[in-house]
Scaffold this motif. Structure first.
Motif, PDB file in Angstrom:
ATOM      1  N   HIS A  42       6.172   7.868   6.426  1.00 21.21           N
ATOM      2  CA  HIS A  42       5.975   6.440   6.689  1.00 21.21           C
ATOM      3  C   HIS A  42       7.235   5.695   6.278  1.00 21.21           C
ATOM      4  O   HIS A  42       7.817   5.961   5.215  1.00 21.21           O
ATOM      5  CB  HIS A  42       4.765   5.891   5.934  1.00 21.21           C
ATOM      6  N   TYR A  47       4.528   0.348   5.783  1.00 28.51           N
ATOM      7  CA  TYR A  47       3.563   0.136   4.699  1.00 28.51           C
ATOM      8  C   TYR A  47       3.725  -1.212   3.999  1.00 28.51           C
ATOM      9  O   TYR A  47       2.749  -1.813   3.568  1.00 28.51           O
ATOM     10  CB  TYR A  47       3.690   1.253   3.664  1.00 28.51           C
ATOM     11  N   TYR A 155       2.211  -1.336  11.879  1.00 28.14           N
ATOM     12  CA  TYR A 155       2.345  -1.360  10.429  1.00 28.14           C
ATOM     13  C   TYR A 155       0.967  -1.484   9.793  1.00 28.14           C
ATOM     14  O   TYR A 155      -0.028  -1.825  10.435  1.00 28.14           O
ATOM     15  CB  TYR A 155       3.229  -2.521   9.967  1.00 28.14           C
ATOM     16  N   TYR A 156       0.888  -1.174   8.524  1.00 24.92           N
ATOM     17  CA  TYR A 156      -0.319  -1.332   7.721  1.00 24.92           C
ATOM     18  C   TYR A 156      -0.096  -2.445   6.695  1.00 24.92           C
ATOM     19  O   TYR A 156       1.037  -2.828   6.418  1.00 24.92           O
ATOM     20  CB  TYR A 156      -0.665  -0.026   7.002  1.00 24.92           C
ATOM     21  N   ILE A 161      -4.292  -0.250   2.854  1.00 26.79           N
ATOM     22  CA  ILE A 161      -3.836   0.555   1.714  1.00 26.79           C
ATOM     23  C   ILE A 161      -3.851  -0.312   0.446  1.00 26.79           C
ATOM     24  O   ILE A 161      -2.803  -0.564  -0.155  1.00 26.79           O
ATOM     25  CB  ILE A 161      -2.432   1.147   1.986  1.00 26.79           C
ATOM     26  N   TYR A 164      -2.146   0.912  -2.943  1.00 28.43           N
ATOM     27  CA  TYR A 164      -0.685   0.909  -2.915  1.00 28.43           C
ATOM     28  C   TYR A 164      -0.150  -0.505  -3.118  1.00 28.43           C
ATOM     29  O   TYR A 164       0.841  -0.711  -3.829  1.00 28.43           O
ATOM     30  CB  TYR A 164      -0.175   1.495  -1.605  1.00 28.43           C
ATOM     31  N   GLU A 322      -0.941  12.066   4.282  1.00 22.36           N
ATOM     32  CA  GLU A 322      -0.628  10.878   5.082  1.00 22.36           C
ATOM     33  C   GLU A 322       0.283  11.188   6.258  1.00 22.36           C
ATOM     34  O   GLU A 322       0.740  10.273   6.953  1.00 22.36           O
ATOM     35  CB  GLU A 322      -0.054   9.747   4.210  1.00 22.36           C
ATOM     36  N   SER A 328      -4.041   7.221   6.070  1.00 24.73           N
ATOM     37  CA  SER A 328      -3.341   6.652   4.922  1.00 24.73           C
ATOM     38  C   SER A 328      -4.294   6.363   3.772  1.00 24.73           C
ATOM     39  O   SER A 328      -3.933   6.531   2.601  1.00 24.73           O
ATOM     40  CB  SER A 328      -2.619   5.365   5.331  1.00 24.73           C
TER      41      SER A 328
END
Length: 538
Positions: A42, A47, A155-156, A161, A164, A322, A328
Motif C-alpha cells: 500500500h 492509506y 484510497y482508504y 482502517i 491505523y 494486506e 486491510s
C-alpha cells in the motif's frame, strides 16, 4: 579562553577524530527493544492521503488515463472499502499463491475514489509499472501503468482502517518515508533486511536482475531456495555482536525462504543453519516469547498464513498481509494483536515499534521519490512509529527509507553500519523525546470488520488540461470547496475556545516543513472523520 570556546574545541576534535554518528542519541536512548512489523502493498496516499496535516492527496487532483493525450479521460482519487477486493498481480503474489482467484473471487472496477472495498481489478507493483507511473518524476503515469485500471487512484481512510489512524494520531506518522526500490515486494524485503538488493552473480539473464541487482519478484522463473545472497544483513551483524534478535514469519516452515521470509536466502545463514533454527520462528511464538521474557533486542515480523486467536470471524481464511486482495481491516486486526501484546507487557516502556508496508502495491502516491541511485528510492509507504518515547500527535516529514530502520537499530545499539544505504540515511531518532513523560499504551479491540460493500459514487470525465471534474459524492473524503471552508470555520472556533491560534491548513506544494507537530490532532480527527466511521470502543 572561555568555557564555551573550550567546549567547541573539544567537540571539534572529537568530530575530526571520528566520533561515531549519533552516539549521543544511542547513549540517551531508553529504547531496549525495536520491533519492525512489515505489512504488504500500500502506498502512503492509499492509506493516509486524507489524514489531517499529512502531505497527502492534493485537492482537485485529476490524473489523465493517458498522460501523453491531454484530451483523454481524467480520474480523481476516490474512497475504497475493505468489503470489496483489489487484485494485485504482475511480479508478485503471496508466497505459495499462483493466482489471485485462490484468495478472493470478487471483482469491481472504480475510478479515483474512497475504496469501498479492497481493490478489485488487476493492479501490478512491478518494476516496469513503477517506472511508468513515476514518469521521470511527473507522477502522472499511474493509470496508464495499470493498463487503464483506475483503482490505482483509490484510497482508504479512518472509516476503513480506524486503528491505523488512531496509532498515527496518537504516536508518530512519517509522511516522507519511501520504499527503497522503485518496484515490487521481494527486492524491498531485501532492503528491509540488509539495505541492499545485490550484488548477485550469474543471474543477469533474468529480467528481474538489473546491473547485478534484484529489481523484481522471481515468480516461477527461479526457485527462491536456490538463491545464495552473499552480502551482509543486520541480523548477521547482530549475531556477530551478540545482540539478541528474532525474525518471525507467518509461514508454517520458518526455514524456507521466499519473497517475505528472506533471511534463509542469505549465504551466511545457509552456512549457519543453527542460527535459522534459533532465531527464525513462526509468528505464533511472538506472544509466548513476550510473555516468557524472551523478546529480542531487534525483532522483525513478516506476515503469512498464521492469524491471531483474536481474528474476527469475518476474517477467517483471509490473509493477514494486506496484500490485495486480502482485506486491510483484517490485516489491521492482526497488527493490533501484535501491538497490544507489547503494550500489555512489561516491555512497553522500553520498546519502539516501527510499522511499515513493503511497497506501493500499484496504488497512487503524489510525492516523487528522490532517486539516490539507479534503483530508488521507491514510492512512499505508510509508516507509523509507536512507543512511549515518541513525540505525541506528531507528523515527521524527515526523509526516510527502509535503510533508516537499519540505521535506527545500528545507532541505538552502537553497531557499525552495513556500508549499504544505511550508511547515508536519517536514523529516525528525531521522532523521539526521551525527556518527556512516557506515553500511555493505546489498546485497540482488534476485531474491526467492515461489512459491505459500501457504495461509492465516482465520475470520470473526458476533459482538456484546463477542465475540472466532479468530486466523489457522500463517501468521498476529498472535500469540495464548501466543505473545506466549513472545516476551517469549525477548527478556527475550536482554536478560539481553547485560547490559542493554531489553524494551519495543509498546502500540498511546496513540500511541508520537517518535523511538524500537529497539536489537537485527535480532536480534529474525531471531529471530521466521515460516517460510517466511529471511534473504536476501548
Amino acid at each position: 579562553m572561555n568555557a564555551r570556546t573550550i567546549a567547541l574545541v573539544i567537540v571539534g576534535l572529537l568530530v575530526i577524530n571520528g566520533l561515531p554518528p549519533l552516539a549521543a542519541s544511542a547513549q540517551t536512548s531508553k529504547i531496549q527493544h525495536i520491533i519492525f512489523i512489515i505489512q504488504e502493498n500500500h502506498s502512503f496516499d492509499n492509506y493516509f492521503g486524507t489524514f489531517p496535516g499529512a502531505n497527502g492527496i492534493p485537492s482537485n487532483l485529476l490524473l489523465y488515463t493517458n498522460p501523453g493525450e491531454k484530451n483523454s479521460t481524467t480520474v480523481a482519487p476516490y474512497l475504497l472499502s475493505d468489503a470489496t477486493p483489489v487484485y494485485l498481480v504482475g511480479d508478485e503474489l503471496p508466497p505459495g499463491v499462483s493466482d489471485p482467484d485462490q484468495l478472493v473471487s470478487t471483482s469491481s472496477p472504480y475510478l479515483p475514489h474512497h475504496l469501498t472495498s479492497e481493490a478489485s481489478p488487476l493492479l501490478t507493483n512491478a518494476w516496469a509499472a513503477a517506472h511508468e507511473a513515476y514518469d521521470n518524476g511527473k507522477m502522472d503515469g499511474f493509470i496508464s501503468a495499470q493498463g487503464g485500471d483506475t483503482q490505482t487512484m483509490g484510497y482508504y481512510d479512518g472509516s476503513d482502517i480506524p486503528y491505523y489512524w488512531d496509532y498515527a494520531s496518537h504516536y508518530v506518522l512519517a509522511d516522507d518515508f519511501f520504499s527503497s526500490l522503485l518496484g515490487p515486494t521481494f527486492p524491498n524485503h531485501l532492503y528491509i533486511a540488509s539495505g541492499a538488493a545485490g550484488p548477485v552473480k550469474g543471474l543477469s539473464q533474468y529480467d528481474w536482475v538489473v546491473n547485478n541487482t534484484i529489481v523484481g519478484d522471481l515468480g516461477s522463473s527461479y526457485p527462491y531456495d536456490e538463491l545464495k545472497l552473499g552480502w551482509s544483513t543486520l541480523a548477521q551483524e547482530l549475531s556477530l555482536k551478540n545482540v539478541t534478535w528474532s525474525w518471525y514469519t507467518g509461514d508454517p516452515d520458518p526455514s524456507e525462504g521466499n519473497a517475505w521470509n528472506v533471511l534463509p536466502l542469505f549465504t551466511y545463514f545457509q552456512q549457519n543453519p543453527a542460527l535459522v533454527t534459533e532465531h527464525v520462528k513462526e509468528t505464533q511464538s511472538f506472544a509466548s516469547d513476550v510473555k516468557s521474557g524472551n523478546l529480542g533486542a531487534v525483532t522483525w515480523i513478516t506476515p503469512g498464513s498464521w492469524a491471531p486467536p483474536t481474528y474476527p470471524s469475518g476474517c477467517i481464511g483471509i490473509d493477514t498481509s494486506e496484500h490485495p486482495p486480502a482485506r486491510s481491516d483484517c490485516g489491521m486486526d492482526y497488527v493490533s494483536y501484535l501491538v497490544n501484546t507489547i503494550m500489555q507487557s512489561p516491555y512497553w516502556n522500553s520498546t519502539a515499534i516501527v510499522l511499515t508496508w513493503d511497497d506501493w502495491g500499484g496504488f497512487y502516491d503524489n510525492v516523487p521519490p528522490p532517486q539516490v541511485d539507479e534503483f530508488g528510492l521507491g514510492f512512499r509507504v505508510p509508516t507509523i512509529v509507536i512507543s512511549p518515547w515518541v513525540k505525541p500527535h506528531f507528523i515527521d516529514s524527515t526523509q526516510y527509507e527502509f535503510a533508516s530502520m537499519l540505521r535506527f537499530a545500528e545507532d541505538n545499539f552502537n553497531l557499525p553500519t552495513l556500508g549499504a544505504r544505511d550508511a547515508h540515511v536519517n536514523d529516525m531518532m528525531s521522532m523521539f523525546d526521551f525527556s518527556q513523560a512516557p506515553l500511555a499504551p493505546l489498546i485497540e479491540p482488534g476485531n474491526f470488520f467492515q461489512e459491505g460493500p459500501v457504495t461509492s459514487n465516482t465520475t470520470t470525465t473526458t476533459t482538456s488540461q484546463s477542465s475540472t471534474q466532479t468530486q466523489s459524492s457522500s463517501n468521498g473524503y476529498l472535500l469540495p470547496a464548501v466543505g473545506i471552508v466549513a472545516i476551517i470555520v469549525v477548527v478556527a472556533g475550536i482554536a478560539y475556545i481553547a485560547g490559542r491560534r493554531y489553524m494551519r491548513p495543509r498546502v500540498p506544494a511546496p513540500r511541508p516543513p520537517q518535523n511538524r507537530q500537529v497539536a489537537l490532532r485527535r480532536h480534529i480527527i474525531r471531529s471530521f472523520r466521515p460516517p460510517p466511521w466511529s471511534p473504536p470502543v476501548r
